[in-house]
Design a protein around this motif. Structure first.
Motif, PDB file in Angstrom:
ATOM      1  N   SER A   1       0.856  -1.186   0.000  1.00 57.62           N
ATOM      2  CA  SER A   1       0.000   0.000   0.000  1.00 57.62           C
ATOM      3  C   SER A   1       0.892   1.236   0.000  1.00 57.62           C
ATOM      4  CB  SER A   1      -0.932   0.002   1.207  1.00 57.62           C
ATOM      5  OG  SER A   1      -0.190   0.040   2.418  1.00 57.62           O
ATOM      6  N   ARG A   2       0.284   2.383  -0.219  1.00 59.76           N
ATOM      7  CA  ARG A   2       1.070   3.619  -0.230  1.00 59.76           C
ATOM      8  C   ARG A   2       0.234   4.769   0.318  1.00 59.76           C
ATOM      9  NH1 ARG A   2       3.054   4.489  -6.066  1.00 59.76           N
ATOM     10  NH2 ARG A   2       3.802   6.494  -5.238  1.00 59.76           N
ATOM     11  N   ASP A   3       0.940   5.741   0.880  1.00 61.03           N
ATOM     12  CA  ASP A   3       0.329   6.966   1.351  1.00 61.03           C
ATOM     13  C   ASP A   3       1.084   8.104   0.668  1.00 61.03           C
ATOM     14  OD1 ASP A   3      -0.527   9.239   2.706  1.00 61.03           O
ATOM     15  OD2 ASP A   3      -0.607   8.233   4.638  1.00 61.03           O
ATOM     16  N   ASN A   4       0.510   8.658  -0.380  1.00 53.26           N
ATOM     17  CA  ASN A   4       1.215   9.684  -1.149  1.00 53.26           C
ATOM     18  C   ASN A   4       1.390  10.972  -0.356  1.00 53.26           C
ATOM     19  OD1 ASN A   4       1.597   8.011  -3.347  1.00 53.26           O
ATOM     20  ND2 ASN A   4      -0.234   8.711  -4.415  1.00 53.26           N
ATOM     21  N   ALA A   5       0.537  11.221   0.603  1.00 48.43           N
ATOM     22  CA  ALA A   5       0.690  12.410   1.443  1.00 48.43           C
ATOM     23  C   ALA A   5       1.917  12.303   2.338  1.00 48.43           C
ATOM     24  CB  ALA A   5      -0.558  12.619   2.280  1.00 48.43           C
ATOM     25  N   LYS A   6       2.318  11.082   2.639  1.00 47.66           N
ATOM     26  CA  LYS A   6       3.475  10.851   3.513  1.00 47.66           C
ATOM     27  C   LYS A   6       4.695  10.374   2.731  1.00 47.66           C
ATOM     28  CE  LYS A   6       0.758   9.742   7.637  1.00 47.66           C
ATOM     29  NZ  LYS A   6       0.489   8.733   8.693  1.00 47.66           N
ATOM     30  N   ASN A   7       4.591  10.300   1.413  1.00 47.10           N
ATOM     31  CA  ASN A   7       5.711   9.809   0.588  1.00 47.10           C
ATOM     32  C   ASN A   7       6.215   8.448   1.075  1.00 47.10           C
ATOM     33  OD1 ASN A   7       5.531  12.179  -0.837  1.00 47.10           O
ATOM     34  ND2 ASN A   7       7.715  12.619  -0.787  1.00 47.10           N
ATOM     35  N   THR A   8       5.292   7.570   1.396  1.00 47.73           N
ATOM     36  CA  THR A   8       5.670   6.296   2.005  1.00 47.73           C
ATOM     37  C   THR A   8       4.912   5.147   1.343  1.00 47.73           C
ATOM     38  OG1 THR A   8       6.127   7.381   4.113  1.00 47.73           O
ATOM     39  CG2 THR A   8       5.829   5.005   4.160  1.00 47.73           C
ATOM     40  N   VAL A   9       5.627   4.051   1.154  1.00 49.28           N
ATOM     41  CA  VAL A   9       5.015   2.805   0.693  1.00 49.28           C
ATOM     42  C   VAL A   9       5.233   1.751   1.772  1.00 49.28           C
ATOM     43  CG1 VAL A   9       7.080   2.064  -0.563  1.00 49.28           C
ATOM     44  CG2 VAL A   9       4.842   1.178  -1.226  1.00 49.28           C
ATOM     45  N   TYR A  10       4.265   0.877   1.926  1.00 45.61           N
ATOM     46  CA  TYR A  10       4.281  -0.125   2.990  1.00 45.61           C
ATOM     47  C   TYR A  10       4.205  -1.536   2.412  1.00 45.61           C
ATOM     48  CZ  TYR A  10       2.831   4.012   5.616  1.00 45.61           C
ATOM     49  OH  TYR A  10       2.752   5.277   6.153  1.00 45.61           O
ATOM     50  N   LEU A  11       4.691  -2.483   3.189  1.00 44.11           N
ATOM     51  CA  LEU A  11       4.505  -3.893   2.874  1.00 44.11           C
ATOM     52  C   LEU A  11       4.085  -4.590   4.163  1.00 44.11           C
ATOM     53  CD1 LEU A  11       4.708  -6.024   0.601  1.00 44.11           C
ATOM     54  CD2 LEU A  11       6.958  -6.615   1.535  1.00 44.11           C
ATOM     55  N   GLN A  12       2.818  -4.927   4.246  1.00 42.82           N
ATOM     56  CA  GLN A  12       2.306  -5.682   5.387  1.00 42.82           C
ATOM     57  C   GLN A  12       2.512  -7.162   5.101  1.00 42.82           C
ATOM     58  OE1 GLN A  12       0.872  -4.635   8.382  1.00 42.82           O
ATOM     59  NE2 GLN A  12       0.970  -6.805   8.917  1.00 42.82           N
ATOM     60  N   MET A  13       3.228  -7.826   5.987  1.00 46.70           N
ATOM     61  CA  MET A  13       3.567  -9.232   5.789  1.00 46.70           C
ATOM     62  C   MET A  13       2.949 -10.046   6.913  1.00 46.70           C
ATOM     63  SD  MET A  13       7.554  -8.853   4.612  1.00 46.70           S
ATOM     64  CE  MET A  13       8.108  -8.374   6.235  1.00 46.70           C
ATOM     65  N   ASN A  14       2.030 -10.909   6.562  1.00 46.61           N
ATOM     66  CA  ASN A  14       1.359 -11.778   7.534  1.00 46.61           C
ATOM     67  C   ASN A  14       1.743 -13.232   7.295  1.00 46.61           C
ATOM     68  OD1 ASN A  14      -0.019  -9.496   8.509  1.00 46.61           O
ATOM     69  ND2 ASN A  14      -1.730  -9.814   7.086  1.00 46.61           N
ATOM     70  N   SER A  15       1.503 -14.050   8.287  1.00 48.30           N
ATOM     71  CA  SER A  15       1.768 -15.495   8.186  1.00 48.30           C
ATOM     72  C   SER A  15       3.164 -15.753   7.637  1.00 48.30           C
ATOM     73  CB  SER A  15       0.716 -16.162   7.294  1.00 48.30           C
ATOM     74  OG  SER A  15      -0.580 -15.940   7.792  1.00 48.30           O
ATOM     75  N   LEU A  16       4.136 -15.106   8.224  1.00 47.55           N
ATOM     76  CA  LEU A  16       5.503 -15.217   7.722  1.00 47.55           C
ATOM     77  C   LEU A  16       6.035 -16.640   7.846  1.00 47.55           C
ATOM     78  CD1 LEU A  16       6.808 -11.814   8.991  1.00 47.55           C
ATOM     79  CD2 LEU A  16       6.986 -12.615   6.632  1.00 47.55           C
ATOM     80  N   LYS A  17       6.861 -17.004   6.878  1.00 45.65           N
ATOM     81  CA  LYS A  17       7.458 -18.336   6.819  1.00 45.65           C
ATOM     82  C   LYS A  17       8.981 -18.196   6.829  1.00 45.65           C
ATOM     83  CE  LYS A  17       3.711 -19.859   3.753  1.00 45.65           C
ATOM     84  NZ  LYS A  17       3.390 -20.462   2.433  1.00 45.65           N
ATOM     85  N   PRO A  18       9.682 -19.240   7.238  1.00 44.16           N
ATOM     86  CA  PRO A  18      11.155 -19.163   7.210  1.00 44.16           C
ATOM     87  C   PRO A  18      11.694 -18.817   5.815  1.00 44.16           C
ATOM     88  CG  PRO A  18      10.470 -21.000   8.557  1.00 44.16           C
ATOM     89  CD  PRO A  18       9.211 -20.451   7.923  1.00 44.16           C
ATOM     90  N   GLU A  19      11.012 -19.268   4.779  1.00 37.49           N
ATOM     91  CA  GLU A  19      11.486 -18.974   3.420  1.00 37.49           C
ATOM     92  C   GLU A  19      11.284 -17.515   3.022  1.00 37.49           C
ATOM     93  OE1 GLU A  19       9.407 -21.438   4.384  1.00 37.49           O
ATOM     94  OE2 GLU A  19       7.834 -21.784   2.869  1.00 37.49           O
ATOM     95  N   ASP A  20      10.633 -16.720   3.851  1.00 41.19           N
ATOM     96  CA  ASP A  20      10.535 -15.281   3.611  1.00 41.19           C
ATOM     97  C   ASP A  20      11.776 -14.532   4.111  1.00 41.19           C
ATOM     98  OD1 ASP A  20       7.080 -15.524   4.537  1.00 41.19           O
ATOM     99  OD2 ASP A  20       7.886 -15.350   2.498  1.00 41.19           O
ATOM    100  N   THR A  21      12.681 -15.229   4.768  1.00 49.20           N
ATOM    101  CA  THR A  21      13.895 -14.609   5.268  1.00 49.20           C
ATOM    102  C   THR A  21      14.723 -14.045   4.119  1.00 49.20           C
ATOM    103  OG1 THR A  21      13.992 -16.003   7.235  1.00 49.20           O
ATOM    104  CG2 THR A  21      16.070 -15.025   6.470  1.00 49.20           C
ATOM    105  N   ALA A  22      15.041 -12.755   4.202  1.00 47.67           N
ATOM    106  CA  ALA A  22      15.777 -12.084   3.141  1.00 47.67           C
ATOM    107  C   ALA A  22      16.005 -10.631   3.538  1.00 47.67           C
ATOM    108  CB  ALA A  22      15.002 -12.127   1.823  1.00 47.67           C
ATOM    109  N   VAL A  23      16.823  -9.958   2.758  1.00 44.69           N
ATOM    110  CA  VAL A  23      16.885  -8.505   2.825  1.00 44.69           C
ATOM    111  C   VAL A  23      15.819  -7.970   1.876  1.00 44.69           C
ATOM    112  CG1 VAL A  23      18.267  -6.444   2.446  1.00 44.69           C
ATOM    113  CG2 VAL A  23      19.345  -8.509   3.374  1.00 44.69           C
ATOM    114  N   TYR A  24      14.983  -7.082   2.383  1.00 41.43           N
ATOM    115  CA  TYR A  24      13.892  -6.524   1.602  1.00 41.43           C
ATOM    116  C   TYR A  24      14.251  -5.106   1.159  1.00 41.43           C
ATOM    117  CZ  TYR A  24      10.829 -10.416   2.612  1.00 41.43           C
ATOM    118  OH  TYR A  24      10.264 -11.673   2.668  1.00 41.43           O
ATOM    119  N   TYR A  25      14.050  -4.855  -0.131  1.00 41.33           N
ATOM    120  CA  TYR A  25      14.382  -3.570  -0.727  1.00 41.33           C
ATOM    121  C   TYR A  25      13.132  -2.928  -1.316  1.00 41.33           C
ATOM    122  CZ  TYR A  25      19.162  -5.424  -0.726  1.00 41.33           C
ATOM    123  OH  TYR A  25      20.377  -5.954  -0.368  1.00 41.33           O
ATOM    124  N   CYS A  26      12.998  -1.627  -1.148  1.00 45.01           N
ATOM    125  CA  CYS A  26      11.982  -0.933  -1.926  1.00 45.01           C
ATOM    126  C   CYS A  26      12.661  -0.236  -3.096  1.00 45.01           C
ATOM    127  CB  CYS A  26      11.173   0.051  -1.087  1.00 45.01           C
ATOM    128  SG  CYS A  26      12.021   1.535  -0.584  1.00 45.01           S
TER     129      CYS A  26
END
Length: 127
Positions: free
Chosen positions: A71-96
């Motif tokens: 999702s994004r909030d253009n008024a705040k110049n911010t983008v989000y990534l909500q991550m639910n039900s995380l799994k070990p295979e989601d382990t990583a460095v995350y980049y926007c």
């Protein structure tokens, strides 16, 4: 020049949730396509999710569909990534990443299509 700063990573257990944030500089943030990618050790950087200018179009990798939400909030110049039900295979460095040549009618999934990158935030999911 666009600067992107990610935050919100950390160490969690399988099944937990995290929300990543990416704060962007630039007066035309509302015209950037934005994406999230991740890179695990020894692997190539891979697409996770993307969103168009207005937030009305999103795309996800099959591996995160139904668990992650961009999702994004253009008024705040911010983008989000909500991550639910995380799994070990989601382990990583995350980049926007920001796509300055974006069209509002599509989103991009390829690394080379993005113009600016953040420094990344580590997400570690323990089993």
């Amino acid at each position: 020049q666009v600067q992107l700063v990610e935050s919100g990573g950390g160490l969690v257990q399988a099944g937990d949730s995290l929300r990543l944030s990416c704060a962007a500089s630039g007066r035309t943030f509302s015209r950037y396509g934005m994406g999230w990618f991740r890179q695990a050790p020894g692997k190539e950087r891979e697409f996770v999710a993307a969103i168009n200018w207005s937030g009305g179009i999103t795309a996800y990798a099959d591996s995160v569909k139904a668990r992650f939400t961009i999702s994004r909030d253009n008024a705040k110049n911010t983008v989000y990534l909500q991550m639910n039900s995380l799994k070990p295979e989601d382990t990583a460095v995350y980049y926007c990443a920001a796509d300055l040549n974006a069209s509002n009618i599509r989103v991009r999934r390829l690394v080379y299509e993005y113009d600016y990158w953040g420094q990344g935030t580590q997400v570690t999911v323990s089993s």
